[in-house]
Scaffold this motif. Structure first.
Motif, PDB file in Angstrom:
ATOM      1  N   ILE A 196       0.822  -1.199   0.000  1.00 35.79           N
ATOM      2  CA  ILE A 196       0.000   0.000   0.000  1.00 35.79           C
ATOM      3  C   ILE A 196       0.862   1.257   0.000  1.00 35.79           C
ATOM      4  CG2 ILE A 196      -0.226   0.142   2.512  1.00 35.79           C
ATOM      5  CD1 ILE A 196      -2.901   0.928  -0.193  1.00 35.79           C
ATOM      6  N   GLU A 197       2.078   1.159   0.552  1.00 34.09           N
ATOM      7  CA  GLU A 197       3.000   2.303   0.539  1.00 34.09           C
ATOM      8  C   GLU A 197       3.300   2.750  -0.890  1.00 34.09           C
ATOM      9  OE1 GLU A 197       3.452  -0.527   2.013  1.00 34.09           O
ATOM     10  OE2 GLU A 197       4.073  -0.288   4.121  1.00 34.09           O
ATOM     11  N   GLN A 198       3.357   1.785  -1.796  1.00 34.86           N
ATOM     12  CA  GLN A 198       3.679   2.088  -3.191  1.00 34.86           C
ATOM     13  C   GLN A 198       2.586   2.927  -3.834  1.00 34.86           C
ATOM     14  OE1 GLN A 198       5.201  -1.289  -5.452  1.00 34.86           O
ATOM     15  NE2 GLN A 198       4.009  -0.623  -7.236  1.00 34.86           N
ATOM     16  N   THR A 199       1.335   2.578  -3.567  1.00 32.35           N
ATOM     17  CA  THR A 199       0.200   3.335  -4.112  1.00 32.35           C
ATOM     18  C   THR A 199       0.086   4.699  -3.460  1.00 32.35           C
ATOM     19  OG1 THR A 199      -1.015   1.282  -4.570  1.00 32.35           O
ATOM     20  CG2 THR A 199      -2.295   3.323  -4.455  1.00 32.35           C
ATOM     21  N   LEU A 200       0.210   4.741  -2.134  1.00 31.09           N
ATOM     22  CA  LEU A 200       0.041   5.999  -1.405  1.00 31.09           C
ATOM     23  C   LEU A 200       1.143   7.003  -1.720  1.00 31.09           C
ATOM     24  CD1 LEU A 200      -1.049   4.630   2.096  1.00 31.09           C
ATOM     25  CD2 LEU A 200      -2.518   5.585   0.301  1.00 31.09           C
ATOM     26  N   SER A 201       2.331   6.522  -1.987  1.00 33.41           N
ATOM     27  CA  SER A 201       3.468   7.430  -2.211  1.00 33.41           C
ATOM     28  C   SER A 201       3.329   8.247  -3.494  1.00 33.41           C
ATOM     29  CB  SER A 201       4.777   6.640  -2.245  1.00 33.41           C
ATOM     30  OG  SER A 201       4.799   5.765  -3.361  1.00 33.41           O
ATOM     31  N   ARG A 202       2.442   7.826  -4.399  1.00 29.76           N
ATOM     32  CA  ARG A 202       2.249   8.559  -5.662  1.00 29.76           C
ATOM     33  C   ARG A 202       1.138   9.599  -5.567  1.00 29.76           C
ATOM     34  NH1 ARG A 202       3.211   3.250  -8.096  1.00 29.76           N
ATOM     35  NH2 ARG A 202       0.968   2.862  -8.028  1.00 29.76           N
ATOM     36  N   LEU A 203       0.373   9.580  -4.486  1.00 32.03           N
ATOM     37  CA  LEU A 203      -0.785  10.465  -4.387  1.00 32.03           C
ATOM     38  C   LEU A 203      -0.374  11.917  -4.198  1.00 32.03           C
ATOM     39  CD1 LEU A 203      -3.168   8.425  -2.051  1.00 32.03           C
ATOM     40  CD2 LEU A 203      -3.158   8.511  -4.559  1.00 32.03           C
ATOM     41  N   GLN A 204      -1.087  12.797  -4.885  1.00 34.49           N
ATOM     42  CA  GLN A 204      -0.938  14.235  -4.679  1.00 34.49           C
ATOM     43  C   GLN A 204      -2.134  14.804  -3.911  1.00 34.49           C
ATOM     44  OE1 GLN A 204      -0.173  16.122  -8.455  1.00 34.49           O
ATOM     45  NE2 GLN A 204       1.454  14.677  -8.977  1.00 34.49           N
ATOM     46  N   TYR A 205      -3.294  14.177  -4.075  1.00 32.70           N
ATOM     47  CA  TYR A 205      -4.480  14.561  -3.299  1.00 32.70           C
ATOM     48  C   TYR A 205      -4.993  13.348  -2.545  1.00 32.70           C
ATOM     49  CZ  TYR A 205      -9.266  15.503  -1.972  1.00 32.70           C
ATOM     50  OH  TYR A 205     -10.410  15.618  -1.235  1.00 32.70           O
ATOM     51  N   LEU A 206      -5.305  13.538  -1.257  1.00 32.37           N
ATOM     52  CA  LEU A 206      -5.865  12.475  -0.434  1.00 32.37           C
ATOM     53  C   LEU A 206      -7.025  13.036   0.379  1.00 32.37           C
ATOM     54  CD1 LEU A 206      -5.737   9.585   0.812  1.00 32.37           C
ATOM     55  CD2 LEU A 206      -4.166  10.531   2.533  1.00 32.37           C
ATOM     56  N   GLY A 207      -8.183  12.370   0.290  1.00 31.26           N
ATOM     57  CA  GLY A 207      -9.338  12.732   1.107  1.00 31.26           C
ATOM     58  C   GLY A 207      -9.815  11.508   1.867  1.00 31.26           C
ATOM     59  N   LEU A 208      -9.844  11.587   3.192  1.00 30.89           N
ATOM     60  CA  LEU A 208     -10.304  10.483   4.043  1.00 30.89           C
ATOM     61  C   LEU A 208     -11.420  11.003   4.941  1.00 30.89           C
ATOM     62  CD1 LEU A 208      -6.855   8.980   5.123  1.00 30.89           C
ATOM     63  CD2 LEU A 208      -8.333   8.201   3.256  1.00 30.89           C
ATOM     64  N   HIS A 209     -12.558  10.301   4.930  1.00 27.40           N
ATOM     65  CA  HIS A 209     -13.725  10.777   5.664  1.00 27.40           C
ATOM     66  C   HIS A 209     -14.412   9.602   6.362  1.00 27.40           C
ATOM     67  CE1 HIS A 209     -13.017  14.250   3.083  1.00 27.40           C
ATOM     68  NE2 HIS A 209     -13.060  13.423   2.052  1.00 27.40           N
ATOM     69  N   VAL A 210     -14.754   9.770   7.634  1.00 31.13           N
ATOM     70  CA  VAL A 210     -15.502   8.753   8.375  1.00 31.13           C
ATOM     71  C   VAL A 210     -16.819   9.368   8.822  1.00 31.13           C
ATOM     72  CG1 VAL A 210     -13.523   7.379   9.101  1.00 31.13           C
ATOM     73  CG2 VAL A 210     -14.186   9.360  10.454  1.00 31.13           C
ATOM     74  N   TYR A 211     -17.905   8.584   8.718  1.00 31.04           N
ATOM     75  CA  TYR A 211     -19.219   9.188   8.900  1.00 31.04           C
ATOM     76  C   TYR A 211     -20.127   8.486   9.908  1.00 31.04           C
ATOM     77  CZ  TYR A 211     -20.318   5.641   5.276  1.00 31.04           C
ATOM     78  OH  TYR A 211     -20.438   4.495   4.551  1.00 31.04           O
ATOM     79  N   ALA A 212     -19.652   7.478  10.629  1.00 30.18           N
ATOM     80  CA  ALA A 212     -20.488   6.839  11.652  1.00 30.18           C
ATOM     81  C   ALA A 212     -20.415   7.626  12.958  1.00 30.18           C
ATOM     82  CB  ALA A 212     -20.037   5.399  11.877  1.00 30.18           C
ATOM     83  N   GLN A 213     -21.534   7.693  13.668  1.00 29.66           N
ATOM     84  CA  GLN A 213     -21.600   8.423  14.931  1.00 29.66           C
ATOM     85  C   GLN A 213     -21.235   7.482  16.085  1.00 29.66           C
ATOM     86  OE1 GLN A 213     -22.131  11.536  15.644  1.00 29.66           O
ATOM     87  NE2 GLN A 213     -23.075  12.470  13.861  1.00 29.66           N
ATOM     88  N   THR A 214     -19.956   7.180  16.201  1.00 32.31           N
ATOM     89  CA  THR A 214     -19.479   6.314  17.277  1.00 32.31           C
ATOM     90  C   THR A 214     -18.134   6.818  17.773  1.00 32.31           C
ATOM     91  OG1 THR A 214     -18.366   4.842  15.695  1.00 32.31           O
ATOM     92  CG2 THR A 214     -20.612   4.255  16.337  1.00 32.31           C
ATOM     93  N   ASN A 215     -17.710   6.263  18.903  1.00 39.81           N
ATOM     94  CA  ASN A 215     -16.389   6.607  19.439  1.00 39.81           C
ATOM     95  C   ASN A 215     -15.343   5.796  18.698  1.00 39.81           C
ATOM     96  OD1 ASN A 215     -14.150   7.248  20.870  1.00 39.81           O
ATOM     97  ND2 ASN A 215     -14.840   6.427  22.814  1.00 39.81           N
ATOM     98  N   GLN A 216     -14.521   6.453  17.900  1.00 42.30           N
ATOM     99  CA  GLN A 216     -13.566   5.760  17.033  1.00 42.30           C
ATOM    100  C   GLN A 216     -12.114   6.097  17.368  1.00 42.30           C
ATOM    101  OE1 GLN A 216     -14.909   5.821  12.803  1.00 42.30           O
ATOM    102  NE2 GLN A 216     -16.376   7.339  13.523  1.00 42.30           N
ATOM    103  N   GLN A 217     -11.887   6.706  18.517  1.00 43.74           N
ATOM    104  CA  GLN A 217     -10.548   7.214  18.817  1.00 43.74           C
ATOM    105  C   GLN A 217      -9.481   6.128  18.807  1.00 43.74           C
ATOM    106  OE1 GLN A 217     -10.178  10.346  18.799  1.00 43.74           O
ATOM    107  NE2 GLN A 217     -12.352  10.797  18.778  1.00 43.74           N
ATOM    108  N   SER A 218      -9.828   4.936  19.291  1.00 45.89           N
ATOM    109  CA  SER A 218      -8.814   3.894  19.430  1.00 45.89           C
ATOM    110  C   SER A 218      -8.250   3.420  18.104  1.00 45.89           C
ATOM    111  CB  SER A 218      -9.410   2.693  20.196  1.00 45.89           C
ATOM    112  OG  SER A 218     -10.503   2.161  19.482  1.00 45.89           O
TER     113      SER A 218
END
Length: 334
Positions: free
Chosen positions: A157-179
Motif C-alpha cells: 500500500i505504501e507504493q500506491t500511497l506514495s504517488r498520491l498528490q491529493y488524499l481525502g479520508l472521511h468517516v461518517y459513523a456516529q461512534t467513538n472511534q478514537q482507538s
C-alpha cells in the motif's frame, strides 16, 4: 457530447476523450437505469477501446433513497467486478469511493463493499493514480490495508500511497472511534508526495498525532469536525510554510493551546491567498470559554454570533495580510 461522436472520426476521437474522462458509477445515481445499471456501464467501458480515456471513476453509494434490494445487488456486483474493471483503466488518475449506508445493509454486505475498494488498492496496479478519496463508516474499516499476514502478490500500500498528490479520508459513523484513528493517520503518513489533504469525521475524531511525511509540502489543507491541539496544527502549517495557498478549518475543536497560535502561524505563510474557518464548541479548559456558538470566518467576511475562543486582533491581522497577498499576486499575474 455523445452526439458529436457521430459527426466524423475526428469529432469521435475528440469527443470520446472528454465523454469518458470522468465515469460515475454510483448506486441509484442519475446515471443508473433499470436496463443497464451504472456498474454495467462501467464493465462495458472497461472492455471497450475507450478504456484508456478514463481518468476518474466515482463508485459507491449515493445519499438518495433507494431500496435494500438495489443496494444489495449493487454491493454484490461491486465485489465481483470492481477489480477487473479498474485493471483496464491503466490511465486512471482519480478514484472516489463513497461508503455504504449503515441503515440499509447488514454487516456482511457493508464489509463486502468496503473490502471491494480496499482490496482493489492492494491488488490492482494503478500506476497513474494521483488522487484518492475514500468515505468509510469507521476508522477501523481502513485496517485491512495494514494486515500483518499478507500475500506476496499484494501491491504494498505504501507504493500506491506514495504517488498520491491529493488524499481525502472521511468517516461518517456516529461512534467513538478514537482507538482506531491510527489507521487513518498511518495512511496520511505514508502519502509522501501530497500537495492537498482533506480529512473529516462526524464525531470530532482526534487527529492530534497526525504527522506528514518529511517531504510533504501541502498547498491545500481541509479539516472538518476534528479535534487537534494548536501545537500539532501549527507544526503542519510551519512544515508547509513555503507552499500553502489555502486552509479550510471547519468546526474544528482545539484540544489544547489556543487559536491565537494557529492564526499567528497562518499569518506567517507567505503564499496563503485564502482561508475558511468555522469554529464550533471550544473544549473544556480552553482559554476563554467552555463552549461557544458556531462562527463562520472567511478571508472576505466575519459574522460574529457571540463569544468565542478566537483572538479578534490576530484574526483581523491575518485577514488584512491575506487580502494584501492576494492583491500582490493579482498584480504580478496581470
Amino acid at each position: 457530447m455523445s452526439q458529436l461522436r457521430l459527426v466524423n472520426k475526428s469529432f469521435c476521437h475528440s469527443a470520446s476523450t472528454r465523454l469518458f474522462r470522468h465515469i460515475i458509477a454510483i448506486a441509484h445515481s442519475s446515471y443508473d437505469t433499470t436496463q443497464l445499471p451504472s456498474l454495467g456501464r462501467l464493465v462495458n467501458l472497461s472492455k471497450s477501446p475507450y478504456a484508456p480515456y478514463v481518468r476518474q471513476v466515482d463508485i459507491g453509494y449515493s445519499s438518495f433513497p433507494c431500496s435494500i434490494r438495489e443496494v444489495c445487488l449493487y454491493t454484490e456486483d461491486l465485489a465481483a467486478l470492481l477489480s477487473s474493471c479498474l485493471r483496464q483503466f491503466y490511465n486512471l488518475k482519480a478514484l472516489d469511493f463513497r461508503g455504504p449506508p449503515l441503515a440499509l445493509l447488514p454487516h456482511d454486505k457493508i464489509k463486502a463493499s468496503i473490502d471491494s475498494i480496499l482490496m482493489s488498492l492492494c491488488y490492482v496496479p494503478l500506476p497513474n493514480l494521483t488522487e484518492l478519496e475514500i468515505q468509510l463508516p469507521m476508522t477501523n474499516d481502513f485496517a485491512p490495508l495494514f494486515a500483518e499476514n499478507i500475500s506476496t502478490l499484494r501491491i504494498p500500500i505504501e507504493q500506491t500511497l506514495s504517488r498520491l498528490q491529493y488524499l481525502g479520508l472521511h468517516v461518517y459513523a456516529q461512534t467513538n472511534q478514537q482507538s482506531c484513528a491510527a489507521h487513518l493517520l498511518r495512511i496520511v503518513e505514508l502519502s509522501t508526495n501530497l500537495t492537498s489533504l482533506s480529512l473529516s469525521s462526524t464525531n470530532y475524531l482526534s487527529i492530534d498525532r497526525l504527522e506528514l511525511g518529511s517531504q510533504v509540502c501541502l498547498r491545500f489543507l481541509s479539516l472538518h469536525k476534528l479535534r487537534i491541539s494548536s501545537r500539532s496544527l501549527v507544526n503542519i502549517i510551519e512544515q508547509c510554510s513555503e507552499s500553502m495557498h489555502y486552509i479550510e478549518l471547519k468546526h474544528l475543536k482545539i484540544e489544547s493551546g489556543s487559536w491565537t497560535e494557529i492564526l499567528s502561524a497562518m499569518d506567517d505563510l507567505p503564499y496563503l491567498y485564502d482561508f475558511d474557518i468555522s469554529v464550533g464548541e471550544t473544549p473544556i479548559g480552553s482559554e476563554r470559554h467552555h463552549s461557544a456558538p458556531t462562527l463562520f470566518f472567511t478571508a472576505e467576511n466575519i459574522q460574529d454570533r457571540g463569544p468565542f475562543g478566537l483572538d479578534h486582533f490576530a484574526f483581523q491581522n491575518l485577514k488584512r495580510r491575506v487580502k494584501l497577498k492576494r492583491a500582490v499576486a493579482r498584480h504580478f499575474n496581470c
